[in-house]
Write a protein that holds these residues in place. Structure first.
Motif, PDB file in Angstrom:
ATOM      1  N   ARG A   7      -6.026  15.507   3.366  1.00 58.63           N
ATOM      2  CA  ARG A   7      -5.822  14.066   3.536  1.00 58.63           C
ATOM      3  C   ARG A   7      -5.744  13.686   5.003  1.00 58.63           C
ATOM      4  O   ARG A   7      -6.420  12.767   5.459  1.00 58.63           O
ATOM      5  CB  ARG A   7      -4.533  13.662   2.819  1.00 58.63           C
ATOM      6  CG  ARG A   7      -4.144  12.205   2.975  1.00 58.63           C
ATOM      7  CD  ARG A   7      -2.725  12.015   2.488  1.00 58.63           C
ATOM      8  NE  ARG A   7      -2.329  10.621   2.500  1.00 58.63           N
ATOM      9  CZ  ARG A   7      -1.117  10.189   2.850  1.00 58.63           C
ATOM     10  NH1 ARG A   7      -0.205  11.069   3.262  1.00 58.63           N
ATOM     11  NH2 ARG A   7      -0.819   8.920   2.824  1.00 58.63           N
ATOM     12  N   ALA A  52      -8.593   9.838  -5.422  1.00 55.43           N
ATOM     13  CA  ALA A  52      -7.244   9.520  -4.959  1.00 55.43           C
ATOM     14  C   ALA A  52      -6.997  10.092  -3.570  1.00 55.43           C
ATOM     15  O   ALA A  52      -6.347   9.461  -2.732  1.00 55.43           O
ATOM     16  CB  ALA A  52      -6.208  10.066  -5.944  1.00 55.43           C
ATOM     17  N   VAL A  58       0.835  -1.208   0.000  1.00 54.98           N
ATOM     18  CA  VAL A  58       0.000   0.000   0.000  1.00 54.98           C
ATOM     19  C   VAL A  58       0.867   1.253   0.000  1.00 54.98           C
ATOM     20  O   VAL A  58       0.660   2.175  -0.815  1.00 54.98           O
ATOM     21  CB  VAL A  58      -0.952   0.004   1.210  1.00 54.98           C
ATOM     22  CG1 VAL A  58      -1.573   1.386   1.407  1.00 54.98           C
ATOM     23  CG2 VAL A  58      -2.038  -1.037   1.037  1.00 54.98           C
ATOM     24  N   TRP A  59       1.833   1.321   0.902  1.00 54.68           N
ATOM     25  CA  TRP A  59       2.691   2.514   0.986  1.00 54.68           C
ATOM     26  C   TRP A  59       3.606   2.639  -0.227  1.00 54.68           C
ATOM     27  O   TRP A  59       3.900   3.739  -0.675  1.00 54.68           O
ATOM     28  CB  TRP A  59       3.512   2.475   2.272  1.00 54.68           C
ATOM     29  CG  TRP A  59       2.711   2.846   3.485  1.00 54.68           C
ATOM     30  CD1 TRP A  59       1.463   3.389   3.496  1.00 54.68           C
ATOM     31  CD2 TRP A  59       3.088   2.695   4.852  1.00 54.68           C
ATOM     32  NE1 TRP A  59       1.038   3.592   4.783  1.00 54.68           N
ATOM     33  CE2 TRP A  59       2.008   3.177   5.641  1.00 54.68           C
ATOM     34  CE3 TRP A  59       4.214   2.200   5.492  1.00 54.68           C
ATOM     35  CZ2 TRP A  59       2.044   3.172   7.033  1.00 54.68           C
ATOM     36  CZ3 TRP A  59       4.247   2.195   6.885  1.00 54.68           C
ATOM     37  CH2 TRP A  59       3.183   2.680   7.644  1.00 54.68           C
ATOM     38  N   PRO A 111      -3.794   4.162   2.972  1.00 57.88           N
ATOM     39  CA  PRO A 111      -2.409   4.285   3.455  1.00 57.88           C
ATOM     40  C   PRO A 111      -2.301   4.900   4.855  1.00 57.88           C
ATOM     41  O   PRO A 111      -1.336   4.622   5.575  1.00 57.88           O
ATOM     42  CB  PRO A 111      -1.745   5.192   2.416  1.00 57.88           C
ATOM     43  CG  PRO A 111      -2.584   5.053   1.203  1.00 57.88           C
ATOM     44  CD  PRO A 111      -3.975   4.902   1.711  1.00 57.88           C
ATOM     45  N   VAL A 169      -1.290   8.130  -6.863  1.00 58.76           N
ATOM     46  CA  VAL A 169      -2.001   9.397  -6.692  1.00 58.76           C
ATOM     47  C   VAL A 169      -1.281  10.589  -7.321  1.00 58.76           C
ATOM     48  O   VAL A 169      -1.891  11.647  -7.497  1.00 58.76           O
ATOM     49  CB  VAL A 169      -2.243   9.702  -5.191  1.00 58.76           C
ATOM     50  CG1 VAL A 169      -2.998   8.573  -4.537  1.00 58.76           C
ATOM     51  CG2 VAL A 169      -0.940   9.992  -4.460  1.00 58.76           C
ATOM     52  N   THR A 197       3.009   1.694  -3.319  1.00 61.71           N
ATOM     53  CA  THR A 197       2.278   2.051  -4.545  1.00 61.71           C
ATOM     54  C   THR A 197       1.547   3.382  -4.418  1.00 61.71           C
ATOM     55  O   THR A 197       1.140   3.956  -5.425  1.00 61.71           O
ATOM     56  CB  THR A 197       1.232   0.969  -4.887  1.00 61.71           C
ATOM     57  OG1 THR A 197       0.324   0.817  -3.771  1.00 61.71           O
ATOM     58  CG2 THR A 197       1.897  -0.367  -5.174  1.00 61.71           C
ATOM     59  N   ASN A 198       1.415   3.900  -3.201  1.00 66.17           N
ATOM     60  CA  ASN A 198       0.570   5.072  -2.983  1.00 66.17           C
ATOM     61  C   ASN A 198       1.032   6.280  -3.781  1.00 66.17           C
ATOM     62  O   ASN A 198       0.225   6.949  -4.437  1.00 66.17           O
ATOM     63  CB  ASN A 198       0.545   5.409  -1.493  1.00 66.17           C
ATOM     64  CG  ASN A 198      -0.336   6.599  -1.178  1.00 66.17           C
ATOM     65  OD1 ASN A 198      -1.528   6.597  -1.473  1.00 66.17           O
ATOM     66  ND2 ASN A 198       0.248   7.627  -0.582  1.00 66.17           N
ATOM     67  N   TYR A 199       2.341   6.582  -3.743  1.00 68.11           N
ATOM     68  CA  TYR A 199       2.821   7.807  -4.390  1.00 68.11           C
ATOM     69  C   TYR A 199       2.564   7.774  -5.896  1.00 68.11           C
ATOM     70  O   TYR A 199       2.043   8.730  -6.473  1.00 68.11           O
ATOM     71  CB  TYR A 199       4.312   7.999  -4.115  1.00 68.11           C
ATOM     72  CG  TYR A 199       4.881   9.244  -4.744  1.00 68.11           C
ATOM     73  CD1 TYR A 199       4.626  10.492  -4.190  1.00 68.11           C
ATOM     74  CD2 TYR A 199       5.667   9.167  -5.883  1.00 68.11           C
ATOM     75  CE1 TYR A 199       5.130  11.647  -4.767  1.00 68.11           C
ATOM     76  CE2 TYR A 199       6.177  10.316  -6.464  1.00 68.11           C
ATOM     77  CZ  TYR A 199       5.910  11.547  -5.897  1.00 68.11           C
ATOM     78  OH  TYR A 199       6.411  12.675  -6.483  1.00 68.11           O
ATOM     79  N   TYR A 255      -8.867   7.837  -1.111  1.00 70.17           N
ATOM     80  CA  TYR A 255      -8.135   6.570  -0.987  1.00 70.17           C
ATOM     81  C   TYR A 255      -6.868   6.748  -0.171  1.00 70.17           C
ATOM     82  O   TYR A 255      -6.566   5.957   0.740  1.00 70.17           O
ATOM     83  CB  TYR A 255      -7.775   6.031  -2.375  1.00 70.17           C
ATOM     84  CG  TYR A 255      -6.727   4.929  -2.318  1.00 70.17           C
ATOM     85  CD1 TYR A 255      -7.086   3.619  -2.036  1.00 70.17           C
ATOM     86  CD2 TYR A 255      -5.372   5.223  -2.510  1.00 70.17           C
ATOM     87  CE1 TYR A 255      -6.129   2.618  -1.957  1.00 70.17           C
ATOM     88  CE2 TYR A 255      -4.413   4.234  -2.430  1.00 70.17           C
ATOM     89  CZ  TYR A 255      -4.799   2.933  -2.153  1.00 70.17           C
ATOM     90  OH  TYR A 255      -3.842   1.942  -2.057  1.00 70.17           O
ATOM     91  N   SER A 256      -6.103   7.807  -0.463  1.00 73.22           N
ATOM     92  CA  SER A 256      -4.834   8.028   0.206  1.00 73.22           C
ATOM     93  C   SER A 256      -5.023   8.307   1.693  1.00 73.22           C
ATOM     94  O   SER A 256      -4.137   8.030   2.498  1.00 73.22           O
ATOM     95  CB  SER A 256      -4.104   9.203  -0.452  1.00 73.22           C
ATOM     96  OG  SER A 256      -2.804   9.341   0.055  1.00 73.22           O
TER      97      SER A 256
END
Length: 308
Positions: free
Chosen positions: A52, A229, A28-29, A237, A36, A31-33, A232-233
């Protein structure tokens, strides 16, 4: 006369439920950057950080009320969690966002690579967690592997980036203090409550830091994908992954939990490969192998290391 056969110990599982949960957090962490970044072109960095984190803190507070309700807590414990929330959320978020804007992504990755070592050393110095030989060996391999992965992106340490580099180092130190501090909170406080209270007490500073950009932001420039995004973020995450992280800290300790964080650059590199076609280099693949080996070694018992 019947004889009972000796009990045979069940073979140790390669991966426990806690291991699988932490692998999910790393994915998760990592792929996050990438997921988004393109969607948030119309949103200033501080505005994104403010919205966020505010949304995440609100959601975490509601989850805590729904799951555990209101429970009394010693005032001293609450003050300790408040201090950890300020260090691990307010200061960490501000140092990281401001640092990233003043230096390169490669520099950030390289400078945060030693964070597991700082966390382990801090925990040992405070007497919170003993440094076992398998953990030391695993950390050593994983940190070298992380440096190989992020080093391929071409870090450039110089006068033009020193301010950002210093802020990134500061953010790593804040995260180490936060992680070790949550382990020392004491028994009887659930991971959910620790995560929620530190997030709620750390949120005001983060929200206020970006409030001016939120007010000045042209919301029409943010696409529907950008708002999705953002949500989700905040929820995955931050809310979900933070809870899993601190539950792992309580269950298996700071050292093994932090060690998994060395896999984040690997996932980020693989994501960049899949999304942007940035093919991993030989050094990155070697680094990934060292990180995996380090994680596996850290799970071994001390006796297994000392056997001839």
């Amino acid at each position: 006369m019947s004889t009972s056969s000796p009990a045979v110990a069940a073979p140790a599982r390669l991966l426990s439920a806690s291991d699988l949960a932490m692998i999910a957090v790393v994915v998760v962490w990592g792929t996050n950057y990438t997921l988004v970044k393109d969607a948030l072109d119309g949103m200033p960095a501080r505005a994104f950080m403010s919205l966020r984190f505010g949304l995440a803190a609100l959601a975490m507070g509601l989850v805590l009320l729904a799951v555990e309700g209101r429970k009394p807590m010693p005032w001293k414990t609450f003050l300790r969690l408040t201090a950890l929330g300020f260090v691990g959320n307010t200061l960490y978020q501000l140092c990281f966002i401001e640092g990233l804007s003043r230096t390169t992504a490669a520099n950030s990755g390289m400078l945060t690579a030693v964070s597991p070592v700082v966390t382990a050393a801090l925990g040992a110095a405070l007497g919170i967690e003993r440094l076992r030989r398998p953990v030391v060996a695993g950390l050593s391999l994983a940190v070298v592997g992380t440096l190989l992965v992020v080093g391929a992106r071409g870090p450039n340490l110089g006068a033009e980036t020193w301010a950002g580099d210093a802020l990134i180092v500061g953010s790593s130190l804040c995260w180490s203090i936060y992680t070790v501090g949550t382990r020392a909170v004491g028994e009887g406080i659930s991971a959910l409550r620790v995560t929620a209270i530190t997030m709620l007490t750390g949120a005001p500073g983060v929200v206020l830091a970006g409030a001016s950009q939120v007010v000045a932001m042209d919301a029409s420039r943010v696409s529907a994908a950008g708002w999705v995004a953002l949500v989700y973020s905040a929820l995955v995450p931050l809310v979900l992954a933070y809870f899993v992280w601190f539950r792992s800290v309580q269950q298996v300790g700071t050292n093994r939990t932090t060690l998994y964080g060395t896999g984040i650059p690997v996932v980020a590199a693989l994501t960049a490969w899949a999304v942007r076609g940035e093919r991993p280099t030989l050094f990155q693949m070697l680094g990934a192998a060292l990180i995996l080996t380090g994680v596996l070694i850290s799970r071994r018992k001390d006796s297994a290391i000392t056997k001839a």
